[in-house]
Write a protein that holds these residues in place. Structure first.
Motif, PDB file in Angstrom:
ATOM      1  N   GLU A 103     -72.966  43.185  19.956  1.00 36.25           N
ATOM      2  CA  GLU A 103     -72.065  43.484  19.074  1.00 36.25           C
ATOM      3  C   GLU A 103     -70.654  43.966  19.914  1.00 36.25           C
ATOM      4  OE1 GLU A 103     -73.769  46.899  17.224  1.00 36.25           O
ATOM      5  OE2 GLU A 103     -75.325  45.871  16.018  1.00 36.25           O
ATOM      6  N   THR A 104     -70.483  44.241  21.177  1.00 37.18           N
ATOM      7  CA  THR A 104     -69.469  44.840  21.730  1.00 37.18           C
ATOM      8  C   THR A 104     -68.929  43.583  22.478  1.00 37.18           C
ATOM      9  OG1 THR A 104     -70.838  45.702  23.571  1.00 37.18           O
ATOM     10  CG2 THR A 104     -70.130  47.091  21.683  1.00 37.18           C
ATOM     11  N   GLY A 105     -69.685  42.638  22.659  1.00 40.56           N
ATOM     12  CA  GLY A 105     -69.198  41.389  23.545  1.00 40.56           C
ATOM     13  C   GLY A 105     -69.389  41.575  24.877  1.00 40.56           C
ATOM     14  N   LEU A 106     -70.323  42.311  25.346  1.00 46.08           N
ATOM     15  CA  LEU A 106     -70.762  42.229  26.714  1.00 46.08           C
ATOM     16  C   LEU A 106     -71.582  41.236  26.903  1.00 46.08           C
ATOM     17  CD1 LEU A 106     -71.355  46.132  27.440  1.00 46.08           C
ATOM     18  CD2 LEU A 106     -69.392  44.846  28.000  1.00 46.08           C
ATOM     19  N   THR A 107     -71.457  40.631  28.245  1.00 49.17           N
ATOM     20  CA  THR A 107     -72.372  39.582  28.757  1.00 49.17           C
ATOM     21  C   THR A 107     -73.512  40.014  29.459  1.00 49.17           C
ATOM     22  OG1 THR A 107     -70.333  37.962  28.541  1.00 49.17           O
ATOM     23  CG2 THR A 107     -72.450  37.127  29.794  1.00 49.17           C
ATOM     24  N   CYS A 108     -73.115  40.950  30.514  1.00 46.28           N
ATOM     25  CA  CYS A 108     -74.242  41.288  31.582  1.00 46.28           C
ATOM     26  C   CYS A 108     -73.915  42.829  31.484  1.00 46.28           C
ATOM     27  CB  CYS A 108     -74.023  40.730  32.763  1.00 46.28           C
ATOM     28  SG  CYS A 108     -74.137  39.010  32.791  1.00 46.28           S
ATOM     29  N   LEU A 109     -75.011  43.366  31.672  1.00 51.51           N
ATOM     30  CA  LEU A 109     -75.019  45.060  32.102  1.00 51.51           C
ATOM     31  C   LEU A 109     -76.146  45.340  32.936  1.00 51.51           C
ATOM     32  CD1 LEU A 109     -74.101  47.971  31.429  1.00 51.51           C
ATOM     33  CD2 LEU A 109     -76.026  47.940  29.596  1.00 51.51           C
ATOM     34  N   LEU A 110     -75.599  46.085  34.108  1.00 49.72           N
ATOM     35  CA  LEU A 110     -76.062  46.562  35.257  1.00 49.72           C
ATOM     36  C   LEU A 110     -76.145  48.291  35.481  1.00 49.72           C
ATOM     37  CD1 LEU A 110     -78.253  45.819  37.809  1.00 49.72           C
ATOM     38  CD2 LEU A 110     -76.133  45.592  38.954  1.00 49.72           C
ATOM     39  N   VAL A 111     -77.442  48.859  35.552  1.00 53.23           N
ATOM     40  CA  VAL A 111     -77.366  50.064  35.788  1.00 53.23           C
ATOM     41  C   VAL A 111     -78.135  50.560  37.182  1.00 53.23           C
ATOM     42  CG1 VAL A 111     -77.820  52.517  34.921  1.00 53.23           C
ATOM     43  CG2 VAL A 111     -77.387  50.477  33.379  1.00 53.23           C
ATOM     44  N   LEU A 112     -77.731  51.302  38.053  1.00 50.43           N
ATOM     45  CA  LEU A 112     -78.204  51.498  39.249  1.00 50.43           C
ATOM     46  C   LEU A 112     -78.280  53.056  39.596  1.00 50.43           C
ATOM     47  CD1 LEU A 112     -76.408  49.041  41.561  1.00 50.43           C
ATOM     48  CD2 LEU A 112     -78.600  48.875  40.610  1.00 50.43           C
ATOM     49  N   ASP A 113     -79.315  53.572  40.340  1.00 49.25           N
ATOM     50  CA  ASP A 113     -79.582  54.968  40.430  1.00 49.25           C
ATOM     51  C   ASP A 113     -78.800  55.211  41.772  1.00 49.25           C
ATOM     52  OD1 ASP A 113     -81.136  54.012  42.616  1.00 49.25           O
ATOM     53  OD2 ASP A 113     -82.998  54.608  41.576  1.00 49.25           O
ATOM     54  N   GLN A 114     -78.745  56.353  41.941  1.00 48.14           N
ATOM     55  CA  GLN A 114     -78.081  56.817  43.153  1.00 48.14           C
ATOM     56  C   GLN A 114     -78.271  56.041  44.754  1.00 48.14           C
ATOM     57  OE1 GLN A 114     -78.507  61.126  42.332  1.00 48.14           O
ATOM     58  NE2 GLN A 114     -76.383  61.269  43.424  1.00 48.14           N
ATOM     59  N   SER A 115     -79.356  55.773  44.653  1.00 50.90           N
ATOM     60  CA  SER A 115     -80.158  55.096  45.810  1.00 50.90           C
ATOM     61  C   SER A 115     -79.715  53.498  46.019  1.00 50.90           C
ATOM     62  CB  SER A 115     -81.536  55.356  45.985  1.00 50.90           C
ATOM     63  OG  SER A 115     -82.330  54.658  45.176  1.00 50.90           O
ATOM     64  N   GLY A 116     -79.216  53.097  44.775  1.00 47.06           N
ATOM     65  CA  GLY A 116     -78.855  51.479  44.724  1.00 47.06           C
ATOM     66  C   GLY A 116     -80.058  50.943  43.823  1.00 47.06           C
ATOM     67  N   LEU A 122     -79.602  43.946  32.074  1.00 46.28           N
ATOM     68  CA  LEU A 122     -79.758  43.166  31.014  1.00 46.28           C
ATOM     69  C   LEU A 122     -78.410  41.984  31.044  1.00 46.28           C
ATOM     70  CD1 LEU A 122     -79.893  46.421  30.047  1.00 46.28           C
ATOM     71  CD2 LEU A 122     -80.772  45.376  28.267  1.00 46.28           C
ATOM     72  N   ALA A 123     -79.042  40.651  30.027  1.00 46.73           N
ATOM     73  CA  ALA A 123     -78.050  39.660  30.241  1.00 46.73           C
ATOM     74  C   ALA A 123     -78.488  39.125  28.673  1.00 46.73           C
ATOM     75  CB  ALA A 123     -78.666  38.357  30.833  1.00 46.73           C
ATOM     76  N   ASN A 124     -77.099  38.814  28.072  1.00 43.68           N
ATOM     77  CA  ASN A 124     -76.787  38.285  26.701  1.00 43.68           C
ATOM     78  C   ASN A 124     -76.445  36.744  26.847  1.00 43.68           C
ATOM     79  OD1 ASN A 124     -76.563  38.338  23.991  1.00 43.68           O
ATOM     80  ND2 ASN A 124     -74.613  38.901  23.922  1.00 43.68           N
ATOM     81  N   ASN A 125     -77.822  36.196  26.937  1.00 48.65           N
ATOM     82  CA  ASN A 125     -77.520  34.597  26.941  1.00 48.65           C
ATOM     83  C   ASN A 125     -76.658  34.089  28.065  1.00 48.65           C
ATOM     84  OD1 ASN A 125     -78.922  34.081  24.341  1.00 48.65           O
ATOM     85  ND2 ASN A 125     -76.998  34.751  23.273  1.00 48.65           N
ATOM     86  N   ALA A 126     -76.867  34.784  29.251  1.00 48.96           N
ATOM     87  CA  ALA A 126     -76.174  34.195  30.332  1.00 48.96           C
ATOM     88  C   ALA A 126     -77.148  34.510  31.559  1.00 48.96           C
ATOM     89  CB  ALA A 126     -74.772  35.027  30.457  1.00 48.96           C
ATOM     90  N   ASP A 127     -76.728  33.671  32.471  1.00 52.68           N
ATOM     91  CA  ASP A 127     -77.661  33.915  34.059  1.00 52.68           C
ATOM     92  C   ASP A 127     -76.750  34.833  34.791  1.00 52.68           C
ATOM     93  OD1 ASP A 127     -79.310  33.891  35.986  1.00 52.68           O
ATOM     94  OD2 ASP A 127     -78.907  31.540  36.435  1.00 52.68           O
ATOM     95  N   CYS A 128     -76.957  36.301  34.513  1.00 55.39           N
ATOM     96  CA  CYS A 128     -75.981  37.130  35.294  1.00 55.39           C
ATOM     97  C   CYS A 128     -76.512  37.069  36.855  1.00 55.39           C
ATOM     98  CB  CYS A 128     -76.292  38.707  34.724  1.00 55.39           C
ATOM     99  SG  CYS A 128     -75.584  38.513  32.972  1.00 55.39           S
ATOM    100  N   GLY A 129     -75.402  37.077  37.757  1.00 55.04           N
ATOM    101  CA  GLY A 129     -75.792  37.072  38.880  1.00 55.04           C
ATOM    102  C   GLY A 129     -76.186  38.616  39.394  1.00 55.04           C
ATOM    103  N   SER A 130     -76.574  38.903  40.677  1.00 47.93           N
ATOM    104  CA  SER A 130     -77.145  40.245  40.826  1.00 47.93           C
ATOM    105  C   SER A 130     -76.186  41.044  41.775  1.00 47.93           C
ATOM    106  CB  SER A 130     -78.351  40.267  41.981  1.00 47.93           C
ATOM    107  OG  SER A 130     -79.724  39.717  40.943  1.00 47.93           O
ATOM    108  N   LEU A 131     -75.943  41.993  41.837  1.00 49.33           N
ATOM    109  CA  LEU A 131     -74.987  42.806  42.393  1.00 49.33           C
ATOM    110  C   LEU A 131     -75.757  43.862  43.173  1.00 49.33           C
ATOM    111  CD1 LEU A 131     -72.321  43.847  39.678  1.00 49.33           C
ATOM    112  CD2 LEU A 131     -72.285  42.007  41.441  1.00 49.33           C
ATOM    113  N   ASP A 132     -75.384  44.280  44.319  1.00 49.89           N
ATOM    114  CA  ASP A 132     -75.967  45.055  45.180  1.00 49.89           C
ATOM    115  C   ASP A 132     -75.206  46.168  45.591  1.00 49.89           C
ATOM    116  OD1 ASP A 132     -74.063  44.538  46.878  1.00 49.89           O
ATOM    117  OD2 ASP A 132     -75.056  43.339  48.173  1.00 49.89           O
ATOM    118  N   ALA A 133     -75.661  47.244  45.810  1.00 51.66           N
ATOM    119  CA  ALA A 133     -75.067  48.764  45.961  1.00 51.66           C
ATOM    120  C   ALA A 133     -73.717  48.771  46.748  1.00 51.66           C
ATOM    121  CB  ALA A 133     -76.157  49.855  46.627  1.00 51.66           C
ATOM    122  N   ALA A 134     -73.687  47.806  47.698  1.00 50.76           N
ATOM    123  CA  ALA A 134     -72.362  47.682  48.439  1.00 50.76           C
ATOM    124  C   ALA A 134     -71.073  47.457  47.577  1.00 50.76           C
ATOM    125  CB  ALA A 134     -72.292  46.581  49.363  1.00 50.76           C
TER     126      ALA A 134
END
Length: 448
Positions: A103-116, A122-134
């Motif tokens: 509904e808001t038009g987001l393609t990818c969403l990533l939530v990390l805790d304090q330790s990374g 989550l991905a919305n019809n897309a192959d989202c690449g991974s992000l690391d803590a750095a």
């Protein structure tokens, strides 16, 4: 104080910097200076300012959109209770988040805790690449956010930020990705709007400045024409020296070497008594015009005009020759007049000073040299030139010697030798004076 360079380049007595008489009445080219010098600088500076402003607005807009994106995701998480219960989130919570992402038009969403560690990805019809803590280094839990391009998917912008969850006190890192076209369009609209506003204000300011300067230029032109007219009128009635000193507000006295020239119409009083006023005025006008032209052509300056008499002076190494030439030319120019002048010349030291009381002052030269030149003028008949013996030592082809006399001018204790000349082609009868060799004459005429 007199101090300037004559037309032939002779350096006259030194003085402080002064206004150039040739520049009087010349308006300052304010409008031309603005158009040729200031306006190009303003335009170049304005282009630079607009470019800098555009980048600043764009950077501010990107930061603003990143912060809004992070706050939007924070609101979604809290509304779905993602961190209010078990972790990892349940399938229903993840399903609700995917729905809100769509509904808001987001393609990818990533939530990390304090330790990374990944809490949710989550991905919305897309192959989202991974992000690391750095990737999240430098982000804090104070709401700071930043916008990165193409770090998750090509053609996408990702908002990175950290938030503190109010109930659990946990600090999590968020990465929300959406297609760049949406953000670019919004940022472009915002940046374009403020850039146009700034450019419009700048254009109006420059245009208003140009209008004001154009009006100021017209005012300067009118005032310059008026000042020039006043200057020319002053030159008709005052000596050049008086005009210069009035312009420069100089009232200090000074001494310098000069040849003083006196001219006086012979038998003018009897002519004025019997002639109509218009004829008298015409005679004086023709006389002054002829003498003024001769003096000016030989780099002299008329000091004053008093009735039918004119006093002028000459400076420089060749002042004697120029003064004699001006006297000869003056006599020749007055041949057709009803009355013709006699001339007296004397070289010596004079004092130049502004004299007067209250608001009325007159600049003039004075001293023994001036008085003696006036006395010698009184010795001359029509078309005659009387000068001191030292000035007469040089051959004067245009002049015939009439007499040599030893005289003692009135109010002077010393005798002096003088020589009286007539023009070579003069046909008038030579007047006889009561002067004899060895018998000083007392000159009755005074110009004190």
């Amino acid at each position: 104080m007199i101090g300037w360079t004559s037309k032939k380049g002779r350096q006259l007595p030194d003085a402080a910097p002064r206004a150039d008489a040739h520049e009087i009445g010349t308006p300052f080219p304010l409008l031309r200076t603005f158009l040729l010098l200031l306006l190009p600088v303003i335009i170049v500076s304005s282009v630079g300012l607009v470019f800098t402003l555009n980048n600043a607005i764009s950077a501010s807009a990107e930061k603003l959109f990143a912060e809004q994106e992070i706050r939007l995701v924070q609101t979604m998480l809290l509304a779905d209770g993602l961190f209010e219960g078990a972790s990892p989130p349940s399938a229903s919570v993840l399903s609700e988040l995917r729905k809100e992402m769509a509904e808001t038009g987001l393609t990818c969403l990533l939530v990390l805790d304090q330790s990374g560690g990944r809490i949710a990805e989550l991905a919305n019809n897309a192959d989202c690449g991974s992000l690391d803590a750095a990737t999240f280094e430098g982000l804090t839990a104070t709401g700071a956010a930043t916008l990165k391009e193409n770090i998750v998917l090509p053609g996408h912008w990702t908002s990175l930020g950290g938030v503190a969850l109010p109930r659990s006190g946990k600090i999590v890192s968020l990465a929300a990705t959406r297609r760049s076209g949406v953000l670019e369009s919004a940022i472009s609209r915002l940046t374009g709007f403020w850039t146009k506003v700034f450019a419009s204000l700048l254009f109006v300011s420059v245009l208003a400045t140009g209008v004001v300067i154009a009006k100021a230029q017209r005012t300067l032109d009118r005032q310059a024409i008026y000042v020039r007219g006043v200057h020319l009128r002053l030159q008709r009635f005052l000596s050049v020296s008086a005009v210069r000193n009035a312009i420069n507000d100089d009232t200090s006295a000074t001494r310098f070497e000069a040849v003083v020239l006196f001219l006086d119409l012979r038998d003018f009083s009897s002519f004025a008594e019997g002639a109509p006023p218009s004829d008298v005025a015409d005679l004086i006008d023709a006389f002054v015009t002829a003498v003024a032209g001769a003096v000016s052509r030989h780099d002299g300056e008329i000091d004053k005009i008093v009735g039918d008499g004119i006093m002028a002076f000459f400076q420089g190494d060749d002042a004697d020759d120029r003064a004699v030439a001006a006297a000869v030319e003056s006599i020749e120019a007055c041949r057709s007049l009803a009355r013709r002048p006699g001339v007296g010349l004397y070289r010596g030291e004079v004092i130049a000073a502004a004299l007067g009381a209250g608001k009325r002052a007159d600049f003039t030269i004075l001293g023994r040299t001036v008085n003696l030149a006036a006395r010698l003028c009184a010795l001359s008949g029509e078309n005659e030139i009387t000068m001191s013996e030292d000035m007469a030592a040089k051959p004067r082809p245009a002049l015939d010697e009439v007499s040599r006399d030893v005289v003692r001018p009135r109010h002077h204790s010393r005798e002096m030798s003088v020589v009286r000349f007539r023009l070579v082609d003069a046909s008038d009868e030579v007047p006889q004076f009561q002067t004899g060799q060895g018998h000083p004459a007392s000159v009755a005429r005074s110009t004190d």
